[in-house]
Design a protein around this motif. Structure first.
Motif, mmCIF file in Angstrom:
data_model
loop_
_atom_site.group_PDB
_atom_site.id
_atom_site.type_symbol
_atom_site.label_atom_id
_atom_site.label_comp_id
_atom_site.label_asym_id
_atom_site.label_seq_id
_atom_site.Cartn_x
_atom_site.Cartn_y
_atom_site.Cartn_z
ATOM 1 N N SER A 160 0.823 -1.204 0.000
ATOM 2 C CA SER A 160 0.000 0.000 0.000
ATOM 3 C C SER A 160 0.860 1.258 0.000
ATOM 4 C CB SER A 160 -0.923 0.001 1.226
ATOM 5 O OG SER A 160 -1.668 1.192 1.292
ATOM 6 N N ASP A 161 0.330 2.317 -0.636
ATOM 7 C CA ASP A 161 1.009 3.610 -0.628
ATOM 8 C C ASP A 161 0.545 4.492 0.528
ATOM 9 O OD1 ASP A 161 2.507 3.055 -2.943
ATOM 10 O OD2 ASP A 161 0.818 3.604 -4.228
ATOM 11 N N ILE A 162 -0.619 4.181 1.060
ATOM 12 C CA ILE A 162 -1.174 4.943 2.191
ATOM 13 C C ILE A 162 -1.278 3.995 3.375
ATOM 14 C CG2 ILE A 162 -3.096 6.341 3.040
ATOM 15 C CD1 ILE A 162 -3.796 6.932 0.125
ATOM 16 N N HIS A 163 -0.468 4.213 4.382
ATOM 17 C CA HIS A 163 -0.374 3.278 5.500
ATOM 18 C C HIS A 163 -1.321 3.700 6.628
ATOM 19 C CE1 HIS A 163 2.974 1.537 3.398
ATOM 20 N NE2 HIS A 163 3.567 2.713 3.349
ATOM 21 N N THR A 164 -2.593 3.444 6.393
ATOM 22 C CA THR A 164 -3.607 3.766 7.389
ATOM 23 C C THR A 164 -4.385 2.494 7.742
ATOM 24 O OG1 THR A 164 -5.240 4.354 5.690
ATOM 25 C CG2 THR A 164 -3.866 6.135 6.573
ATOM 26 N N VAL A 165 -5.001 2.519 8.913
ATOM 27 C CA VAL A 165 -5.806 1.392 9.364
ATOM 28 C C VAL A 165 -7.000 1.952 10.115
ATOM 29 C CG1 VAL A 165 -4.360 1.184 11.439
ATOM 30 C CG2 VAL A 165 -5.795 -0.725 10.738
ATOM 31 N N SER A 166 -8.168 1.372 9.901
ATOM 32 C CA SER A 166 -9.371 1.841 10.586
ATOM 33 C C SER A 166 -9.242 1.614 12.085
ATOM 34 C CB SER A 166 -10.611 1.125 10.040
ATOM 35 O OG SER A 166 -10.575 -0.252 10.374
ATOM 36 N N ALA A 167 -9.890 2.478 12.867
ATOM 37 C CA ALA A 167 -9.796 2.371 14.328
ATOM 38 C C ALA A 167 -10.290 1.021 14.848
ATOM 39 C CB ALA A 167 -10.551 3.524 14.977
ATOM 40 N N PRO A 168 -11.457 0.515 14.385
ATOM 41 C CA PRO A 168 -11.905 -0.799 14.889
ATOM 42 C C PRO A 168 -10.903 -1.912 14.589
ATOM 43 C CG PRO A 168 -13.716 0.332 13.811
ATOM 44 C CD PRO A 168 -12.486 1.126 13.511
ATOM 45 N N PHE A 169 -10.337 -1.905 13.361
ATOM 46 C CA PHE A 169 -9.361 -2.955 13.029
ATOM 47 C C PHE A 169 -8.108 -2.802 13.861
ATOM 48 C CE2 PHE A 169 -5.907 -4.956 10.766
ATOM 49 C CZ PHE A 169 -6.461 -6.162 10.360
ATOM 50 N N CYS A 170 -7.701 -1.566 14.127
ATOM 51 C CA CYS A 170 -6.513 -1.317 14.942
ATOM 52 C C CYS A 170 -6.690 -1.898 16.341
ATOM 53 C CB CYS A 170 -6.242 0.187 15.010
ATOM 54 S SG CYS A 170 -4.661 0.612 15.785
ATOM 55 N N PHE A 171 -7.855 -1.654 16.939
ATOM 56 C CA PHE A 171 -8.117 -2.190 18.275
ATOM 57 C C PHE A 171 -8.207 -3.717 18.243
ATOM 58 C CE2 PHE A 171 -10.124 2.133 18.947
ATOM 59 C CZ PHE A 171 -9.078 2.599 19.716
ATOM 60 N N GLY A 191 -4.509 12.718 18.651
ATOM 61 C CA GLY A 191 -3.821 12.423 17.395
ATOM 62 C C GLY A 191 -4.145 11.025 16.940
ATOM 63 N N ASN A 192 -3.646 10.679 15.754
ATOM 64 C CA ASN A 192 -3.917 9.339 15.226
ATOM 65 C C ASN A 192 -2.695 8.750 14.522
ATOM 66 O OD1 ASN A 192 -3.851 10.991 12.995
ATOM 67 N ND2 ASN A 192 -5.638 10.064 11.999
ATOM 68 N N ILE A 193 -1.502 9.233 14.880
ATOM 69 C CA ILE A 193 -0.272 8.744 14.246
ATOM 70 C C ILE A 193 0.454 7.795 15.192
ATOM 71 C CG2 ILE A 193 1.976 9.380 13.294
ATOM 72 C CD1 ILE A 193 0.766 12.024 12.422
ATOM 73 N N ILE A 194 0.630 6.552 14.753
ATOM 74 C CA ILE A 194 1.341 5.528 15.517
ATOM 75 C C ILE A 194 2.668 5.258 14.826
ATOM 76 C CG2 ILE A 194 1.287 3.139 16.341
ATOM 77 C CD1 ILE A 194 -1.763 3.290 16.286
ATOM 78 N N ASN A 195 3.759 5.451 15.533
ATOM 79 C CA ASN A 195 5.086 5.304 14.926
ATOM 80 C C ASN A 195 5.553 3.846 14.968
ATOM 81 O OD1 ASN A 195 7.414 6.210 13.662
ATOM 82 N ND2 ASN A 195 8.490 6.512 15.601
ATOM 83 N N LYS A 196 4.760 2.975 14.338
ATOM 84 C CA LYS A 196 5.086 1.549 14.244
ATOM 85 C C LYS A 196 4.525 1.021 12.933
ATOM 86 C CE LYS A 196 5.789 -1.084 17.620
ATOM 87 N NZ LYS A 196 5.761 -2.031 18.737
ATOM 88 N N TYR A 214 0.324 0.527 23.695
ATOM 89 C CA TYR A 214 1.120 1.542 24.386
ATOM 90 C C TYR A 214 1.178 2.832 23.572
ATOM 91 C CZ TYR A 214 5.094 3.820 26.631
ATOM 92 O OH TYR A 214 5.909 4.714 27.269
ATOM 93 N N TYR A 215 1.321 2.714 22.254
ATOM 94 C CA TYR A 215 1.415 3.895 21.398
ATOM 95 C C TYR A 215 0.073 4.606 21.276
ATOM 96 C CZ TYR A 215 6.186 2.821 20.014
ATOM 97 O OH TYR A 215 7.547 2.602 20.028
ATOM 98 N N VAL A 216 -1.019 3.851 21.315
ATOM 99 C CA VAL A 216 -2.337 4.483 21.301
ATOM 100 C C VAL A 216 -2.571 5.245 22.596
ATOM 101 C CG1 VAL A 216 -4.836 4.059 21.247
ATOM 102 C CG2 VAL A 216 -3.327 2.792 19.701
ATOM 103 N N VAL A 217 -2.190 4.657 23.729
ATOM 104 C CA VAL A 217 -2.351 5.330 25.021
ATOM 105 C C VAL A 217 -1.517 6.612 25.061
ATOM 106 C CG1 VAL A 217 -1.950 5.109 27.521
ATOM 107 C CG2 VAL A 217 -2.926 3.196 26.239
#
Length: 308
Positions: free
Chosen positions: A85-96, A169-174, A180-183
């Motif tokens: 993917s060129d856009i590295h995003t993930v929906s909030a429900p899938f992230c959780f 914010g919504n940026i996770i550096n992983k 831990y990064y969401v918190v």
């Protein structure tokens, strides 16, 4: 101020432009995933289909291999999609959901390894009483504990502690979602999260560490005072387990260090490898460790190979 219900997606900032090399990374990750699935499924089938392996140690191993499939499936398909993917995003429900899967995998893995230490302790220190102490009923209860406790505790962590947080914010550096990064993105008070994390660490994680240390101290004591046959049995059964335990511990340690300390001076690729280590090395190495070192499994695998 944003709250968790208004954050519809998270951005995974650890990915970087790899150009045409992304197809090479895709093939490498795909090869790892195929190897994990094939090796773990093969050993699960071998254990389930051979009644001679229906012993406590191999049943716990079977549970361990199932968990490797669970954890790697929570990570690898996601990684494969993100690499292309060129856009590295993930929906909030899938992230959780991914947080729940990966944290449950870690909890199940550690609890399984701790109970396997206890099983080896009984087998080596109390060989004559082993069958009366490790009964089928006790094995079923321990296996249920291995799976139910981590799943319930991580449902509570994600649903009751992480999801309700107000996020700024919504940026996770992983390269994958991490609790831990969401918190760390929270604007609201995270005292409850921190207290629960500390209490869980001291009561459960340190408790399991003490159990593992105690069992191996007793095993070593028996080995030094016992016969050559006892030492040989201890080495053959404990070596792969100890190697797996150390491998998982090092991976978890790298993950904790990376999250709690400033790693900006470390190259980005190395940080990604360290963050993936504890999720990839166990599913890859455990089938090799146990398949090659456990005599019964090795003999059955050789006989199957001759038939084919």
């Amino acid at each position: 101020m944003l709250n968790s219900t208004q954050v519809s997606y998270f951005t995974l900032a650890a990915y970087f432009d790899t150009g045409v090399f992304k197809y090479l990374y895709f093939l490498i990750i795909l090869a790892f995933y195929i190897a994990i699935v094939c090796s773990n499924v093969f050993l699960i089938v071998v254990i389930c289909m051979n009644r001679s392996l229906h012993e406590p140690m191999y049943l716990f191993l079977c549970s361990l291999f199932v968990n490797e499939l669970f954890g790697s499936t929570g990570l690898f398909p996601f990684l494969l999609v993100q690499i292309l993917s060129d856009i590295h995003t993930v929906s909030a429900p899938f992230c959780f959901l991914q947080i729940f899967c990966l944290y449950s995998y870690g909890g199940i893995e550690f609890l399984t390894l701790a109970i396997m230490s206890y099983d080896r302790y009984l087998a080596i220190c109390y060989p004559l009483q082993y069958n009366t102490r490790m009964t089928p009923n006790k094995i079923a209860k321990l296996t249920a504990l291995i799976w139910i406790y981590p799943i319930l505790i991580n449902i509570f962590i994600v649903a009751c502690l992480t999801v309700p947080l107000q996020l700024c914010g919504n940026i996770i550096n992983k390269v994958y979602c991490d609790n831990y990064y969401v918190v760390k993105l929270a604007c609201s008070d995270t005292t409850v999260n921190n207290i629960f994390g500390l209490c869980h660490m001291f009561t459960v994680i340190f408790g399991l560490i003490l159990l593992i240390l105690y069992t191996y101290m007793r095993i070593l004591k028996v080995c030094f005072s016992g016969s050559k046959q006892t030492r040989r049995k201890a080495v053959s059964t404990c070596t792969p387990h100890l190697a797996s335990l150390l491998n998982f511990s090092f991976g978890a340690f790298f993950e904790i260090v990376q999250g709690r300390f400033n790693m900006s001076r470390v190259p980005n690729m190395l940080r990604i490898i360290l963050s993936l280590y504890w999720l990839t090395c166990q599913p890859l190495f455990n089938p090799v460790l146990y398949g090659l070192n456990m005599t019964k499994i090795r003999i059955i695998c050789k006989s199957l190979g001759k038939r084919m």
